[in-house]
Design an enzyme around this catalytic site. Structure first.
Site, PDB file in Angstrom:
ATOM      1  NE  ARG A  49     -97.761 -42.797  -7.364  1.00 18.81           N
ATOM      2  CZ  ARG A  49     -97.344 -41.560  -7.546  1.00 18.81           C
ATOM      3  NH1 ARG A  49     -97.498 -40.986  -8.708  1.00 18.81           N
ATOM      4  NH2 ARG A  49     -96.749 -40.896  -6.580  1.00 18.81           N
ATOM      5  CE  LYS A 107    -100.063 -26.478  -6.123  1.00 22.93           C
ATOM      6  NZ  LYS A 107     -99.707 -26.514  -4.716  1.00 22.93           N
ATOM      7  CD  GLU A 131    -108.904 -20.581   1.252  1.00 21.91           C
ATOM      8  OE1 GLU A 131    -110.035 -20.102   1.286  1.00 21.91           O
ATOM      9  OE2 GLU A 131    -107.928 -19.968   0.761  1.00 21.91           O
ATOM     10  CB  VAL A 134    -104.504 -20.089  -4.042  1.00 24.11           C
ATOM     11  CG1 VAL A 134    -103.668 -18.832  -4.242  1.00 24.11           C
ATOM     12  CG2 VAL A 134    -105.152 -20.505  -5.352  1.00 24.11           C
ATOM     13  N   GLY A 189     -90.882 -30.775   2.514  1.00 27.87           N
ATOM     14  CA  GLY A 189     -92.260 -31.038   2.055  1.00 27.87           C
ATOM     15  C   GLY A 189     -92.915 -29.859   1.359  1.00 27.87           C
ATOM     16  CG  ASP A 203     -97.115 -24.301  -7.291  1.00 26.19           C
ATOM     17  OD1 ASP A 203     -97.859 -25.276  -7.106  1.00 26.19           O
ATOM     18  OD2 ASP A 203     -97.009 -23.357  -6.479  1.00 26.19           O
ATOM     19  CE  LYS A 207     -99.615 -22.625  -5.118  1.00 28.32           C
ATOM     20  NZ  LYS A 207     -98.343 -22.639  -4.401  1.00 28.32           N
TER      21      LYS A 207
HETATM   22  P1  NDP Z   1     -97.277 -36.170  -2.636  1.00 26.79           P
HETATM   23  O1  NDP Z   1     -96.512 -36.505  -3.874  1.00 26.79           O
HETATM   24  O2  NDP Z   1     -96.556 -36.111  -1.352  1.00 26.79           O
HETATM   25  O3  NDP Z   1     -98.489 -37.214  -2.465  1.00 26.79           O
HETATM   26  C1  NDP Z   1     -99.293 -37.625  -3.533  1.00 26.79           C
HETATM   27  C2  NDP Z   1    -100.153 -38.772  -3.066  1.00 26.79           C
HETATM   28  O4  NDP Z   1    -101.068 -39.107  -4.093  1.00 26.79           O
HETATM   29  C3  NDP Z   1     -99.370 -40.051  -2.737  1.00 26.79           C
HETATM   30  O5  NDP Z   1     -99.922 -40.681  -1.616  1.00 26.79           O
HETATM   31  C4  NDP Z   1     -99.593 -40.932  -3.975  1.00 26.79           C
HETATM   32  O6  NDP Z   1     -99.609 -42.327  -3.711  1.00 26.79           O
HETATM   33  C5  NDP Z   1    -100.970 -40.485  -4.408  1.00 26.79           C
HETATM   34  N1  NDP Z   1    -101.150 -40.650  -5.838  1.00 26.79           N
HETATM   35  C6  NDP Z   1    -100.500 -40.004  -6.816  1.00 26.79           C
HETATM   36  N2  NDP Z   1    -100.921 -40.435  -8.015  1.00 26.79           N
HETATM   37  C7  NDP Z   1    -101.858 -41.374  -7.766  1.00 26.79           C
HETATM   38  C8  NDP Z   1    -102.669 -42.210  -8.590  1.00 26.79           C
HETATM   39  N3  NDP Z   1    -102.562 -42.151  -9.925  1.00 26.79           N
HETATM   40  N4  NDP Z   1    -103.519 -43.060  -8.001  1.00 26.79           N
HETATM   41  C9  NDP Z   1    -103.614 -43.134  -6.650  1.00 26.79           C
HETATM   42  N5  NDP Z   1    -102.872 -42.370  -5.819  1.00 26.79           N
HETATM   43  C10 NDP Z   1    -102.008 -41.510  -6.379  1.00 26.79           C
HETATM   44  O7  NDP Z   1     -98.012 -34.784  -2.952  1.00 26.79           O
HETATM   45  P2  NDP Z   1     -98.402 -33.633  -1.924  1.00 26.79           P
HETATM   46  O8  NDP Z   1     -99.103 -34.202  -0.763  1.00 26.79           O
HETATM   47  O9  NDP Z   1     -97.246 -32.737  -1.693  1.00 26.79           O
HETATM   48  O10 NDP Z   1     -99.414 -32.760  -2.814  1.00 26.79           O
HETATM   49  C11 NDP Z   1    -100.711 -33.227  -3.063  1.00 26.79           C
HETATM   50  C12 NDP Z   1    -101.521 -32.120  -3.726  1.00 26.79           C
HETATM   51  O11 NDP Z   1    -101.571 -31.014  -2.842  1.00 26.79           O
HETATM   52  C13 NDP Z   1    -100.945 -31.590  -5.034  1.00 26.79           C
HETATM   53  O12 NDP Z   1    -101.991 -31.220  -5.887  1.00 26.79           O
HETATM   54  C14 NDP Z   1    -100.181 -30.361  -4.594  1.00 26.79           C
HETATM   55  O13 NDP Z   1    -100.034 -29.412  -5.625  1.00 26.79           O
HETATM   56  C15 NDP Z   1    -101.084 -29.856  -3.514  1.00 26.79           C
HETATM   57  N6  NDP Z   1    -100.445 -28.993  -2.519  1.00 26.79           N
HETATM   58  C16 NDP Z   1     -99.293 -29.409  -1.905  1.00 26.79           C
HETATM   59  C17 NDP Z   1     -98.704 -28.603  -0.961  1.00 26.79           C
HETATM   60  C18 NDP Z   1     -97.453 -28.992  -0.276  1.00 26.79           C
HETATM   61  O14 NDP Z   1     -96.931 -28.165   0.481  1.00 26.79           O
HETATM   62  N7  NDP Z   1     -96.941 -30.198  -0.461  1.00 26.79           N
HETATM   63  C19 NDP Z   1     -99.297 -27.307  -0.593  1.00 26.79           C
HETATM   64  C20 NDP Z   1    -100.522 -26.982  -1.283  1.00 26.79           C
HETATM   65  C21 NDP Z   1    -101.057 -27.817  -2.217  1.00 26.79           C
HETATM   66  P3  NDP Z   1     -98.281 -43.093  -3.174  1.00 26.79           P
HETATM   67  O15 NDP Z   1     -98.082 -42.582  -1.784  1.00 26.79           O
HETATM   68  O16 NDP Z   1     -98.647 -44.534  -3.220  1.00 26.79           O
HETATM   69  O17 NDP Z   1     -97.194 -42.700  -4.129  1.00 26.79           O
HETATM   70  N1  HSE Z   2     -94.960 -26.456  -4.058  1.00 25.27           N
HETATM   71  C1  HSE Z   2     -95.862 -25.484  -3.594  1.00 25.27           C
HETATM   72  C2  HSE Z   2     -95.095 -24.331  -3.006  1.00 25.27           C
HETATM   73  C3  HSE Z   2     -96.751 -26.082  -2.538  1.00 25.27           C
HETATM   74  O1  HSE Z   2     -93.878 -24.451  -2.863  1.00 25.27           O
HETATM   75  O2  HSE Z   2     -95.667 -23.312  -2.709  1.00 25.27           O
HETATM   76  C4  HSE Z   2     -97.853 -25.186  -2.151  1.00 25.27           C
HETATM   77  O3  HSE Z   2     -98.754 -25.003  -3.180  1.00 25.27           O
END
Ligand code: NDP
Ligand code: HSE
Length: 452
Positions: A49, A107, A131, A134, A189, A203, A207
């Site tokens: 972003r 998800k 993968e 979930v 995180g 969430d 899943k």
């Molecule tokens: P974060 O909020 O930490 O990171 C999201 C990233 O996406 C940031 O870098 C952000 O940019 C970027 N972003 C968001 N919206 C936009 C946009 N409109 N245009 C461009 N870039 C964008 O999320 P997570 O890493 O925690 O999660 C990411 C995905 O992974 C989600 O779908 C989540 O459900 C999934 N997930 C997360 C897990 C976890 O443990 N965290 C586990 C399993 C799945 P910027 O840095 O500039 O804000």
């Molecule tokens: N927020 C989610 C969790 C990340 O706590 O399990 C993994 O999908």
């Protein structure tokens, strides 16, 4: 499909908790990944972003872009770890239309509208792998989608949200309150960008919908999932759970169920389209799990899922369900697979929804309830409560009575009732009946009991 200049071009959408770790693996494990894929993986850009935000030193600032629309057309594999429905969906559809394979951890998107992506990918002849969507690092999607493709899954039950498991575990083991524990989960995180998705069960419901769709070859969307989060779980519930030899876990359960009408031979059951036909019930809610059940030993942000299948029997999957590095492991596994398909040919499975089973409401689920009541302490009260259960055909397994401090209205007692298994509809109707009894001062807690 030929790889143009000898490398598979990978575009990353998102550089947050997960994206940073995906970039780290791509940039630091290049030789190993190349050997496994048969070609180098070249990270061609990372969409964010705000490109001016300081990033982990592993991320070359020159790779960052805010023009995700352009980036997805310059890659062979697009990895989406930004989250949310839009612009993620539009970007993935654009990537697919440009001929890229996609890997996503999203998800929320798949639970809401996975079939749109699957259909687009099928039409374009490209892979969609997910993968990491979930249970984080745990290989679960692939076993259900591919390894069990020759079997008939009957039930999936487990802990699929790390944040809520962390929170409930902290409440149980350290007495931390819910808000403090959620804050810790965010710092570690585990939590979604908006932790409401975790604590209100969205969430886990997404899943559960993904797993149910794969397990039962039937489209199940997040809106089909009965969802209760953990916000109503009190310190008193946690204490009662401990006293009765349980822990409270947020469970996701997807199972086959026959509608009551079919069992009871009613007009609907005999003549309805779904007569006698098993359907699917998918639910997410806090539940009491006996201390000797393996799920009771799942602590912190770990996840664990049981899959029951007719021939395979019971399978258990356990591991880290959240966090940047564990989730990146699952993402990279998918990247290697789809990149290998680019190099050597072949393609992963497409959506399988041929069974088209009916999706029933939670009322058709069979479960057990533990109900804690505060009642007037006088003769005949227990009999009235027991009669309310009997009137709905619900059998009581155990009753325990404790003394409660006298209230303004005189002597009172706490009664804990544990039922045998019954339809959820009958159990919840019984609780409503009991709440209306004049001798009942309050229904203090109602929790389902699973895994006994
Ligand atoms: P974060 O909020 O930490 O990171 C999201 C990233 O996406 C940031 O870098 C952000 O940019 C970027 N972003 C968001 N919206 C936009 C946009 N409109 N245009 C461009 N870039 C964008 O999320 P997570 O890493 O925690 O999660 C990411 C995905 O992974 C989600 O779908 C989540 O459900 C999934 N997930 C997360 C897990 C976890 O443990 N965290 C586990 C399993 C799945 P910027 O840095 O500039 O804000
Ligand atoms: N927020 C989610 C969790 C990340 O706590 O399990 C993994 O999908």
């Amino acid at each position: 499909m030929a790889v143009p200049d000898g490398a598979v071009r990978v575009a990353l959408l998102g550089c947050g908790v997960v994206g940073t770790e995906v970039a780290r693996l791509l940039l630091t494990q290049g030789d190993d990944l190349a050997a496994r894929v048969g070609a180098r993986l070249e990270l061609v850009g990372i969409a964010v972003r705000d490109a001016s935000v300081p990033r982990d030193p592993v991320v070359d600032p020159a790779l960052l872009t805010t023009d995700a629309e352009d980036l997805v057309t310059r890659a062979d594999v697009v990895v989406e770890v930004m989250g949310g429905i839009e612009p993620a969906r539009g970007l993935l559809l654009r990537a697919i239309a440009s001929g890229a394979a996609v890997v996503t951890a999203n998800k929320a998107l798949l639970g809401a509208d996975g079939p749109t992506l699957y259909a687009a990918a099928d039409a374009a002849g490209v892979d969609v792998y997910f993968e990491a969507a979930v249970a984080g690092a745990i290989p679960l999607v692939r076993p259900v989608r591919e390894s069990l493709a020759g079997d008939r899954v009957t039930r999936v039950l487990g802990i699929v949200n790390g944040t809520t498991n962390y929170v409930l575990d902290q409440m149980t083991t350290t007495g931390l309150d819910l808000d403090q524990a959620v804050k810790q989960a965010q710092e570690l995180g585990y939590a979604e960008a908006n932790p409401t998705a975790d604590v209100e069960g969205y969430d886990a419901a997404a899943k559960a919908a993904i797993l149910a769709s794969l397990a039962f070859h039937t489209r199940v969307a997040v809106d089909d999932v009965h969802r209760e989060g953990i916000l109503a779980v009190t310190a008193e519930d946690v204490a009662w759970a401990q006293r009765t030899g349980h822990v409270i876990k947020l469970l996701a359960i997807a199972e086959l169920a026959r509608p009551a009408a079919a069992d009871e031979g009613t007009a609907e059951g005999r003549g309805g389209e779904d007569a006698g036909r098993r359907g699917v019930v998918v639910r997410v809610h806090p539940a009491l799990v006996p201390l000797d059940h393996p799920l009771a030993g799942v602590h912190g942000a770990f996840n664990a899922v049981f899959v029951e299948a007719e021939s395979a029997g019971e399978l258990m999957f356990y591991g880290r369900g959240a966090g940047g590095a564990p989730t990146a492991s699952a993402v990279l596994g998918d990247v290697v697979t789809v990149a290998r398909h680019r190099v050597t040919g072949g393609k992963g499975p497409v959506e399988s929804s041929y069974a088209e089973l009916p999706v029933h409401g939670v009322g058709e689920a069979r479960t057990r309830y533990q109900v804690l009541l505060r009642v007037e302490d006088r003769p005949g009260v227990l009999a009235q409560v027991a009669q309310a259960f009997a009137a709905r055909g619900v059998s009581i397994e155990a009753v325990r009575q404790g003394v409660a401090a006298a209230g303004d209205d005189g002597a009172q007692a706490d009664i804990l009732v544990v039922t045998h298994q019954a339809r959820d509809a009958a159990l919840s109707a019984t609780v409503a009946d009991i709440a209306g009894l004049p001798v009942v001062r309050s229904v203090m807690s109602v929790l389902r009991v699973e895994g006994a």
